[in-house]
Design a protein around this motif. Structure first.
Motif, PDB file in Angstrom:
ATOM      1  N   VAL A  25      -1.189  -1.252  -4.525  1.00  0.00           N
ATOM      2  CA  VAL A  25      -2.154  -0.189  -4.586  1.00  0.00           C
ATOM      3  C   VAL A  25      -1.415   1.632  -4.667  1.00  0.00           C
ATOM      4  CG1 VAL A  25      -4.235   0.534  -2.616  1.00  0.00           C
ATOM      5  CG2 VAL A  25      -3.995  -2.040  -3.432  1.00  0.00           C
ATOM      6  N   MET A  34     -10.689  -3.731  -3.986  1.00  0.00           N
ATOM      7  CA  MET A  34      -9.103  -3.900  -3.499  1.00  0.00           C
ATOM      8  C   MET A  34      -9.224  -5.581  -3.298  1.00  0.00           C
ATOM      9  SD  MET A  34      -7.998  -0.769  -1.146  1.00  0.00           S
ATOM     10  CE  MET A  34      -9.622  -0.494  -0.315  1.00  0.00           C
ATOM     11  N   VAL A  39       0.971  -0.843  -0.129  1.00  0.00           N
ATOM     12  CA  VAL A  39      -0.147  -0.058  -0.024  1.00  0.00           C
ATOM     13  C   VAL A  39       0.565   0.769  -0.254  1.00  0.00           C
ATOM     14  CG1 VAL A  39      -1.670   1.081   1.401  1.00  0.00           C
ATOM     15  CG2 VAL A  39      -1.854  -1.598   1.541  1.00  0.00           C
ATOM     16  N   MET A  85      -6.173   4.219  -6.088  1.00  0.00           N
ATOM     17  CA  MET A  85      -6.934   4.224  -4.951  1.00  0.00           C
ATOM     18  C   MET A  85      -7.107   5.858  -4.214  1.00  0.00           C
ATOM     19  SD  MET A  85      -9.781   2.851  -3.675  1.00  0.00           S
ATOM     20  CE  MET A  85     -10.019   1.382  -3.861  1.00  0.00           C
ATOM     21  N   TYR A 137      -8.453  -6.713  -6.166  1.00  0.00           N
ATOM     22  CA  TYR A 137      -7.511  -7.044  -7.323  1.00  0.00           C
ATOM     23  C   TYR A 137      -6.372  -7.882  -6.647  1.00  0.00           C
ATOM     24  CZ  TYR A 137      -3.195  -4.280  -8.287  1.00  0.00           C
ATOM     25  OH  TYR A 137      -2.122  -3.679  -7.591  1.00  0.00           O
ATOM     26  N   TYR A 191      -8.053   4.890 -12.926  1.00  0.00           N
ATOM     27  CA  TYR A 191      -7.510   3.917 -13.271  1.00  0.00           C
ATOM     28  C   TYR A 191      -8.535   2.892 -14.059  1.00  0.00           C
ATOM     29  CZ  TYR A 191     -11.814   3.331 -10.274  1.00  0.00           C
ATOM     30  OH  TYR A 191     -12.416   3.907  -9.689  1.00  0.00           O
ATOM     31  N   LEU A 211      -2.866  -0.563  -8.514  1.00  0.00           N
ATOM     32  CA  LEU A 211      -4.296  -0.272  -8.686  1.00  0.00           C
ATOM     33  C   LEU A 211      -4.285   1.376  -8.390  1.00  0.00           C
ATOM     34  CD1 LEU A 211      -6.530  -1.421  -8.526  1.00  0.00           C
ATOM     35  CD2 LEU A 211      -7.226  -1.565  -6.561  1.00  0.00           C
TER      36      LEU A 211
END
Ligand SMILES: *[C@@H]1O[C@H](CO)[C@@H](O)[C@H](O)[C@H]1NC(C)=O
Ligand SMILES: *[C@@H]1O[C@H](CO)[C@@H](O)[C@H](O)[C@H]1NC(C)=O
Ligand SMILES: *[C@@H]1O[C@H](CO)[C@@H](O)[C@H](O)[C@H]1NC(C)=O
Length: 391
Positions: free
Chosen positions: A203, A292, A49, A276, A295, A384, A274
């Motif tokens: 992420v 999430m 993250v 976010m 993914y 995205y 990804l």
């Protein structure tokens, strides 16, 4: 015994043949085992993250940490930065990168470089109790695996466990999730994206820089050491009132570069990323959490759905920004609009404008626009989706 010449020749040929076959076997065996060394099949899923300070990353970290398949650590690179407080983010990049690689592979000896010598406990890790995995078996046997313990209870009941339980806990989960705010470009992570022993998925969590700025203003003291490292050698040359803008400029620029770098990656690596936006998560926590989880290949278990529903409506997780009811979860993410003077907003938009445009945060062109809450400053297009369409 005398053999006829034809038989001699036959024997000679077949012995040569046998040697030849043996060689082929040995060669292909070596070749295969080399292949295996180069391409071990990672058994774990590794999730980074990637975010910045005050961007909701602790909340997103918790969304992962609560999952029973996840071993989570919050900001392991805190230990690196706090060991080299006079350094710069760039200089510490590689140490941070190598640390998270080791942690992904459950090799916790990497912390030796950043902790005092001598015996240590799991509680030597920064914010260790934010990891559900460190508060349940095999790291802590107070409660059975299927029951959760609150962070405050964990802090009291599990803090004496030896450090070895950290590796044990890490190995016993299918997903290793790390939250980091200490990366300022994507290039430093390329070797990890290509590393055959890792199955890295990123992420990238971003938040409206105006909301980040407001939140940083309220935590200036806590963020002091980090901010100096972010600003590098430049901070001493800056006037005190200019420092928050300079730090934001560095942060915004790095978010922009990470996002842009992804788009020039080969498609197979782009699928490891990804984006976010915190605001999208605040507007629809269940749907975005589902996105999430999907993914990274985690099941959105019913008890977790209730948990996410509850905490985003102010039940549990004391003191968090999400400690609010559904009606004003959106207002909380917009608090900057009535609490920041337009003068600051305008100045910040000058240093972060490019990043805001790219990530879909509309600029407020006047104080009237800023304060008018019927005007939505979040674009509805999804950055995205754009990435995947281009691919
Ligand atoms: C946890 O598992 C035990 C034994 O399998 C069971 O008795 C208990 O009810 C479970 N608790 C929860 C909260 O599911
Ligand atoms: C959600 O909130 C309800 C009502 O306060 C509570 O009964 C329930 O146990 C909570 N569930 C979870 C998973 O936290
Ligand atoms: C606020 O924004 C809305 C939507 O753009 C607009 O219709 C309205 O006139 C604005 N109000 C004021 C006081 O500017």
């Amino acid at each position: 015994m005398i053999l006829p010449p034809k038989l001699k020749l036959l024997l000679f040929l077949s012995s040569q043949m046998a040697i030849f076959i043996l060689f082929i076997h040995l060669y292909s065996y070596n070749f295969n085992s080399q292949n295996m060394k180069e391409e071990p099949n990672p058994t774990h899923m590794h999730v980074l993250v990637l975010s910045s300070w005050r961007s909701g990353s602790s909340f997103v970290g918790q969304l992962f940490a609560q999952h029973p398949d996840v071993f989570y650590l919050m900001e392991p690179a805190w230990h690196v930065w706090m060991t080299f407080t006079q350094s710069t983010a760039q200089r510490l990049h590689m140490a941070v990168r190598d640390l998270i690689r080791a942690v992904f592979l459950c090799d916790m000896s990497v912390f030796d470089a950043y902790m005092k010598p001598g015996p240590r406990k799991q509680s030597s890790l920064f914010q260790w109790y934010s990891s559900r995995a460190l508060c349940s078996p095999p790291a802590c046997n107070v409660l059975p695996q299927n029951e959760t313990i609150s962070q405050s209870d964990c802090r009291i009941l599990c803090n004496q466990e030896p450090f070895e339980v950290v590796e044990k806990a890490c190995h016993s989960h299918s997903h290793v999730v790390l939250k980091e705010v200490r990366f300022f470009n994507l290039q430093v992570l390329y070797p990890l994206l290509r590393d055959p022993s890792l199955n890295l998925h990123i992420v990238h969590l971003v938040r409206d820089p105006r909301a980040v700025f407001r939140s940083r203003e309220r935590t200036t003291q806590d963020l002091m050491i980090d901010s100096h490292i972010v600003m590098g050698q430049d901070w001493q040359k800056l006037k005190k009132e200019d420092q928050p803008y300079y730090a934001m400029q560095v942060i915004c620029q790095s978010q922009l570069e990470i996002y842009k770098a992804v788009q020039s990656l080969p498609k197979v690596l782009r699928q490891r990323y990804l984006l976010m936006r915190y605001e999208d998560l605040a507007r629809d926590p269940l749907a975005q959490t589902a996105r999430m989880y999907e993914y990274v290949g985690l099941k959105f278990l019913p008890q977790l759905q209730t948990w996410v529903y509850n905490i985003t409506r102010g039940k549990g997780m004391g003191g968090h920004a999400f400690q609010t009811n559904a009606r004003n979860a959106l207002s909380v993410s917009q608090a900057w609009r009535w609490s920041l003077p337009y003068e600051k907003v305008s100045r910040l938009q000058k240093v972060c404008g490019n990043t805001m445009n790219l990530l879909g945060y509309h600029l407020a062109t006047s104080e009237q626009e800023q304060k008018n809450l019927s005007l939505d400053l979040l674009s509805t297009w999804s950055p995205y989706q754009q990435i995947y369409q281009e691919g």
